[in-house]
Design an enzyme around this catalytic site. Sequence first.
Site, PDB file in Angstrom:
ATOM      1  CG  ASP A  11      57.470  33.808  -8.627  1.00 31.37           C
ATOM      2  OD1 ASP A  11      57.250  33.405  -9.783  1.00 31.37           O
ATOM      3  OD2 ASP A  11      56.674  34.512  -7.983  1.00 31.37           O
ATOM      4  N   GLY A  69      46.934  42.542  -7.738  1.00 30.30           N
ATOM      5  CA  GLY A  69      47.878  41.622  -8.350  1.00 30.30           C
ATOM      6  C   GLY A  69      47.969  40.257  -7.706  1.00 30.30           C
ATOM      7  CG  HIS A  84      51.918  34.653  -2.064  1.00 30.35           C
ATOM      8  ND1 HIS A  84      50.547  34.612  -2.310  1.00 30.35           N
ATOM      9  CD2 HIS A  84      52.464  35.263  -3.136  1.00 30.35           C
ATOM     10  CE1 HIS A  84      50.292  35.161  -3.482  1.00 30.35           C
ATOM     11  NE2 HIS A  84      51.442  35.582  -4.002  1.00 30.35           N
ATOM     12  CG  HIS A  96      55.681  38.486  -4.085  1.00 28.59           C
ATOM     13  ND1 HIS A  96      55.792  37.788  -5.265  1.00 28.59           N
ATOM     14  CD2 HIS A  96      54.350  38.589  -3.831  1.00 28.59           C
ATOM     15  CE1 HIS A  96      54.589  37.494  -5.716  1.00 28.59           C
ATOM     16  NE2 HIS A  96      53.698  37.973  -4.864  1.00 28.59           N
TER      17      HIS A  96
END
Length: 116
Positions: A32, A95, A102, A104
């Site tokens: 990220d 969020g 995806h 995290h």
Amino acid sequence: MSDSECLFCRIERGEIDAEIVYQNDLLIAFRDIHPQAPTHILIIPRKHISTINDLQDEDAAIVGALFLAAKELAVSEGLLESGYRVAMNCGEGAGQSVFHIHLHMLGGRAFSWPPG
């Protein structure tokens, strides 16, 4: 948003640079650019799926592959003993800022509960 405009699809196609840390036929994983932990990796399917709400029965293998990749990355990042968190946001209110599912994968620090 079309696949051609999707940020993550563009990364997957190599049009935008990213620090790729893992990939296979179903997915790609990269660091990220705004990490929320010492280790913050995004794991995305190569297939464009906007949100969890858009998943179909035939996508079950893709979702499973995301979590198996998180486990492999936890090993390679040295996070098995200390622990790690995986999270997937669905919708802007939760969020999600890039509308391509995806996962995290975060680690390298302690996390509290409940999150944010």
